[in-house]
Design an enzyme around this catalytic site. Structure first.
Site, PDB file in Angstrom:
ATOM      1  N   ARG A 196       0.592 -85.098 -10.791  1.00  0.00           N
ATOM      2  CA  ARG A 196       1.567 -84.306 -10.036  1.00  0.00           C
ATOM      3  C   ARG A 196       2.076 -83.098 -10.833  1.00  0.00           C
ATOM      4  O   ARG A 196       3.248 -82.724 -10.725  1.00  0.00           O
ATOM      5  CB  ARG A 196       2.770 -85.177  -9.625  1.00  0.00           C
ATOM      6  CG  ARG A 196       2.441 -86.220  -8.577  1.00  0.00           C
ATOM      7  CD  ARG A 196       2.267 -85.555  -7.212  1.00  0.00           C
ATOM      8  NE  ARG A 196       2.050 -86.540  -6.178  1.00  0.00           N
ATOM      9  CZ  ARG A 196       3.017 -87.013  -5.398  1.00  0.00           C
ATOM     10  NH1 ARG A 196       4.248 -86.580  -5.509  1.00  0.00           N
ATOM     11  NH2 ARG A 196       2.730 -87.905  -4.483  1.00  0.00           N
TER      12      ARG A 196
ATOM     13  N   ARG B 131       7.234 -79.913  -6.936  1.00  0.00           N
ATOM     14  CA  ARG B 131       8.586 -79.381  -6.719  1.00  0.00           C
ATOM     15  C   ARG B 131       9.397 -79.105  -7.976  1.00  0.00           C
ATOM     16  O   ARG B 131      10.401 -78.405  -7.924  1.00  0.00           O
ATOM     17  CB  ARG B 131       9.374 -80.336  -5.807  1.00  0.00           C
ATOM     18  CG  ARG B 131       8.942 -80.250  -4.364  1.00  0.00           C
ATOM     19  CD  ARG B 131       9.443 -81.442  -3.584  1.00  0.00           C
ATOM     20  NE  ARG B 131       8.816 -82.644  -4.116  1.00  0.00           N
ATOM     21  CZ  ARG B 131       8.950 -83.855  -3.596  1.00  0.00           C
ATOM     22  NH1 ARG B 131       9.714 -84.044  -2.549  1.00  0.00           N
ATOM     23  NH2 ARG B 131       8.340 -84.879  -4.140  1.00  0.00           N
TER      24      ARG B 131
ATOM     25  N   ARG C  85       5.633 -73.190  -1.365  1.00  0.00           N
ATOM     26  CA  ARG C  85       5.857 -74.262  -0.395  1.00  0.00           C
ATOM     27  C   ARG C  85       6.682 -73.748   0.786  1.00  0.00           C
ATOM     28  O   ARG C  85       6.390 -74.057   1.937  1.00  0.00           O
ATOM     29  CB  ARG C  85       6.558 -75.409  -1.121  1.00  0.00           C
ATOM     30  CG  ARG C  85       7.023 -76.544  -0.286  1.00  0.00           C
ATOM     31  CD  ARG C  85       5.875 -77.461   0.084  1.00  0.00           C
ATOM     32  NE  ARG C  85       6.401 -78.695   0.655  1.00  0.00           N
ATOM     33  CZ  ARG C  85       6.916 -78.776   1.866  1.00  0.00           C
ATOM     34  NH1 ARG C  85       6.962 -77.724   2.640  1.00  0.00           N
ATOM     35  NH2 ARG C  85       7.385 -79.925   2.311  1.00  0.00           N
TER      36      ARG C  85
ATOM     37  N   ASP D 217      -3.693 -84.062  -0.909  1.00  0.00           N
ATOM     38  CA  ASP D 217      -2.983 -85.334  -0.892  1.00  0.00           C
ATOM     39  C   ASP D 217      -3.955 -86.450  -0.526  1.00  0.00           C
ATOM     40  O   ASP D 217      -4.955 -86.196   0.146  1.00  0.00           O
ATOM     41  CB  ASP D 217      -1.825 -85.303   0.112  1.00  0.00           C
ATOM     42  CG  ASP D 217      -0.831 -86.416  -0.167  1.00  0.00           C
ATOM     43  OD1 ASP D 217       0.045 -86.228  -1.013  1.00  0.00           O
ATOM     44  OD2 ASP D 217      -0.962 -87.504   0.447  1.00  0.00           O
TER      45      ASP D 217
ATOM     46  N   TYR E 196      -0.896 -97.004   3.554  1.00  0.00           N
ATOM     47  CA  TYR E 196      -0.257 -95.969   4.389  1.00  0.00           C
ATOM     48  C   TYR E 196      -0.769 -96.037   5.826  1.00  0.00           C
ATOM     49  O   TYR E 196       0.014 -95.929   6.780  1.00  0.00           O
ATOM     50  CB  TYR E 196      -0.485 -94.577   3.790  1.00  0.00           C
ATOM     51  CG  TYR E 196       0.244 -94.390   2.474  1.00  0.00           C
ATOM     52  CD1 TYR E 196       1.593 -94.013   2.455  1.00  0.00           C
ATOM     53  CD2 TYR E 196      -0.382 -94.631   1.263  1.00  0.00           C
ATOM     54  CE1 TYR E 196       2.275 -93.866   1.254  1.00  0.00           C
ATOM     55  CE2 TYR E 196       0.289 -94.491   0.059  1.00  0.00           C
ATOM     56  CZ  TYR E 196       1.616 -94.110   0.064  1.00  0.00           C
ATOM     57  OH  TYR E 196       2.295 -93.982  -1.123  1.00  0.00           O
TER      58      TYR E 196
HETATM   59  O1  CP3 Z   1      -0.465 -81.923  -8.824  1.00  0.00           O
HETATM   60  C1  CP3 Z   1      -1.066 -82.867  -8.309  1.00  0.00           C
HETATM   61  O2  CP3 Z   1      -1.007 -84.035  -8.729  1.00  0.00           O
HETATM   62  C2  CP3 Z   1      -2.025 -82.566  -7.166  1.00  0.00           C
HETATM   63  C3  CP3 Z   1      -1.648 -82.908  -5.845  1.00  0.00           C
HETATM   64  C4  CP3 Z   1      -1.280 -84.320  -5.395  1.00  0.00           C
HETATM   65  C5  CP3 Z   1      -0.235 -84.561  -4.465  1.00  0.00           C
HETATM   66  N1  CP3 Z   1      -0.254 -85.882  -4.120  1.00  0.00           N
HETATM   67  C6  CP3 Z   1       0.676 -83.528  -3.951  1.00  0.00           C
HETATM   68  C7  CP3 Z   1       1.924 -83.918  -3.259  1.00  0.00           C
HETATM   69  C8  CP3 Z   1      -1.885 -85.550  -5.660  1.00  0.00           C
HETATM   70  C9  CP3 Z   1      -3.011 -85.884  -6.632  1.00  0.00           C
HETATM   71  C10 CP3 Z   1      -1.225 -86.538  -4.834  1.00  0.00           C
HETATM   72  C11 CP3 Z   1      -1.622 -87.957  -4.796  1.00  0.00           C
HETATM   73  C12 CP3 Z   1      -0.821 -88.886  -3.980  1.00  0.00           C
HETATM   74  N2  CP3 Z   1      -0.206 -88.657  -2.779  1.00  0.00           N
HETATM   75  C13 CP3 Z   1      -0.653 -90.260  -4.310  1.00  0.00           C
HETATM   76  C14 CP3 Z   1      -1.247 -90.977  -5.503  1.00  0.00           C
HETATM   77  C15 CP3 Z   1      -0.572 -90.636  -6.775  1.00  0.00           C
HETATM   78  C16 CP3 Z   1       0.826 -91.170  -6.922  1.00  0.00           C
HETATM   79  O3  CP3 Z   1       1.739 -90.339  -7.094  1.00  0.00           O
HETATM   80  O4  CP3 Z   1       1.012 -92.385  -6.872  1.00  0.00           O
HETATM   81  C17 CP3 Z   1       0.148 -90.835  -3.286  1.00  0.00           C
HETATM   82  C18 CP3 Z   1       0.606 -92.278  -3.236  1.00  0.00           C
HETATM   83  C19 CP3 Z   1       0.405 -89.818  -2.319  1.00  0.00           C
HETATM   84  C20 CP3 Z   1       1.130 -89.958  -1.022  1.00  0.00           C
HETATM   85  C21 CP3 Z   1       2.324 -89.083  -0.965  1.00  0.00           C
HETATM   86  N3  CP3 Z   1       2.289 -87.704  -0.853  1.00  0.00           N
HETATM   87  C22 CP3 Z   1       3.678 -89.475  -0.987  1.00  0.00           C
HETATM   88  C23 CP3 Z   1       4.154 -90.911  -1.119  1.00  0.00           C
HETATM   89  C24 CP3 Z   1       4.443 -88.312  -0.900  1.00  0.00           C
HETATM   90  C25 CP3 Z   1       5.943 -88.246  -0.785  1.00  0.00           C
HETATM   91  C26 CP3 Z   1       6.605 -88.406  -2.093  1.00  0.00           C
HETATM   92  C27 CP3 Z   1       6.907 -87.071  -2.686  1.00  0.00           C
HETATM   93  O5  CP3 Z   1       6.693 -86.893  -3.890  1.00  0.00           O
HETATM   94  O6  CP3 Z   1       7.411 -86.218  -1.921  1.00  0.00           O
HETATM   95  C28 CP3 Z   1       3.557 -87.214  -0.850  1.00  0.00           C
HETATM   96  C29 CP3 Z   1       3.928 -85.780  -0.780  1.00  0.00           C
HETATM   97  C30 CP3 Z   1       3.384 -84.885  -1.850  1.00  0.00           C
HETATM   98  N4  CP3 Z   1       2.099 -84.909  -2.322  1.00  0.00           N
HETATM   99  C31 CP3 Z   1       4.071 -83.816  -2.487  1.00  0.00           C
HETATM  100  C32 CP3 Z   1       3.169 -83.210  -3.367  1.00  0.00           C
HETATM  101  C33 CP3 Z   1       3.411 -82.006  -4.242  1.00  0.00           C
HETATM  102  C34 CP3 Z   1       5.512 -83.393  -2.216  1.00  0.00           C
HETATM  103  C35 CP3 Z   1       5.578 -82.734  -0.893  1.00  0.00           C
HETATM  104  C36 CP3 Z   1       6.409 -81.487  -0.828  1.00  0.00           C
HETATM  105  O7  CP3 Z   1       6.161 -80.527  -1.573  1.00  0.00           O
HETATM  106  O8  CP3 Z   1       7.280 -81.467   0.035  1.00  0.00           O
END
Ligand code: CP3
Length: 340
Positions: free
Chosen positions: A23, A27, A36, A73, A149
């Site tokens: 990640r 944000r 974003r 994602d 999910y």
């Molecule tokens: O920088 C990176 O890592 C690349 C992009 C990336 C994202 N999600 C962007 C993201 C990657 C590799 C993921 C993987 C992901 N997504 C996982 C596995 C890794 C982990 O963290 O356990 C999972 C379980 C998800 C599912 C997911 N996506 C959730 C549960 C959420 C909400 C939680 C949160 O952090 O908001 C997301 C949203 C998400 N994915 C965001 C980002 C940058 C935030 C969304 C936003 O900007 O509003």
């Protein structure tokens, strides 16, 4: 040009160790929040090659990480297959849950290719703009984690519905896994074709499985993806991240055939150095909370991790994703400490 991250994944010890953070785009970076806002929704950002490649590169420009990870994602796969997926501000992902065989007819492999085309373009654009020593990682969720999910309809605490279905309707869960395995192989193979140089499989929720069921719902599906990808792209290393499985990690590495494993912060690194590093490259495992807190305790922990794991094939990373409240300066301090 030698890429230290890829060297480490091939089993060669690098000093200092290559580093990237799960990640690392997100944000906690003001420049991410900017893009974003311009994109509108989170999925709009994922499906915009111009903006998503920009966001992929932001942490590389700011910190000089050794690897970039595609901005997308794990829920792109069910979305691209036809499930309704949406993100509500502050609440995380929501999906219209699929819980029986009839529901599986919503998921169509034929939709995947056209739907993920913009993401493949992001891969190509990001790869073209990367510094020469920086590698590009593609990724997908592992079937178990994506299934949580798909079935629960969003983030879950108990994973009760899916866990119950593995006992009460395993043929439904098998059917779902067949689709997710095929889709993951096609999607990841296309990411490699578009320029991804390594792949990470996120099994964030592997740790909720009873040890006796880990083989069936985590290890075997992962092995099938690894085998098929390796047949098509023999040189491309795959990193597994079966979060929270403890000592079952030995089985996971031996049976899936991954080149590397990402280690969560719960794993004792002395044990990892002894039991895992002889089998695979290890990636990890700074506590994301300690990165958020910063200070001398963080610096000491970075040094301790490198002391213990830096003697074998190793990539420095976190034990899980960066928290949105992390000060970017702490990230810069970790990289300085590693490269001092
Ligand atoms: O920088 C990176 O890592 C690349 C992009 C990336 C994202 N999600 C962007 C993201 C990657 C590799 C993921 C993987 C992901 N997504 C996982 C596995 C890794 C982990 O963290 O356990 C999972 C379980 C998800 C599912 C997911 N996506 C959730 C549960 C959420 C909400 C939680 C949160 O952090 O908001 C997301 C949203 C998400 N994915 C965001 C980002 C940058 C935030 C969304 C936003 O900007 O509003």
């Amino acid at each position: 040009m030698i890429k230290p991250f890829l060297e480490a994944l091939s089993g060669h010890i690098q000093t200092p160790p290559p580093v990237w953070f799960m990640r690392q785009a997100g944000r906690y970076l003001p420049e991410y929040r900017d893009v974003r806002t311009r994109a509108g929704g989170f999925l709009d950002l994922c499906y915009s090659p111009q903006l998503a490649s920009e966001v992929t590169l932001q942490p590389i420009r700011r910190f000089g990480f050794d690897a970039a990870i595609l901005f997308a994602d794990i829920l792109i796969v069910p979305h691209a297959l036809g499930q309704r997926v949406w993100f509500t501000e502050g609440e995380g992902p929501k999906l219209e849950p699929i819980r029986d065989r009839a529901g599986l007819t919503q998921l169509a492999i034929s939709r995947l290719g056209p739907a993920v085309a913009p993401i493949l373009e992001t891969v190509t654009r990001a790869r073209q703009q990367l510094p020469a020593r920086c590698a590009l990682i593609g990724f997908a969720g592992a079937p178990w984690t994506v299934a949580t999910y798909v079935v629960e309809g969003g983030s879950s605490r108990s994973f009760e519905t899916l866990r119950r279905l593995t006992y009460q309707d395993p043929s439904f869960v098998d059917g779902l896994f067949e689709i997710l395995i095929e889709a993951s192989v096609e999607y990841l193979s296309a990411q490699i074709g578009a320029g991804a140089e390594a792949i990470q499989l996120f099994d964030t929720w592997a740790g909720v499985l009873p040890a006796a069921d880990l083989e069936r719902w985590c290890i075997t599906p992962t092995r099938r993806i690894v085998e098929q990808l390796r047949r098509r792209h023999p040189g491309v290393p795959i990193i597994g991240f079966p979060r929270g499985i403890g000592p079952s990690l030995v089985c996971y590495v031996e049976r899936t055939g991954v080149a590397a494993v990402s280690i969560d912060s719960g794993m004792p690194i002395e044990w990892v150095a002894r039991e895992i590093q002889p089998l695979a490259t290890v990636q990890g495992n700074l506590d994301p909370i300690l990165l958020q807190v910063g200070g001398p305790r963080m610096i000491d922990e970075v040094r301790r991790i490198v002391d213990v794991l830096g003697r074998g094939p190793f990539v420095f990373n976190l034990g899980h994703g960066i928290l949105p409240t992390t000060p970017p300066e702490h990230v810069a301090q970790v990289l300085e400490t590693l490269r001092m």
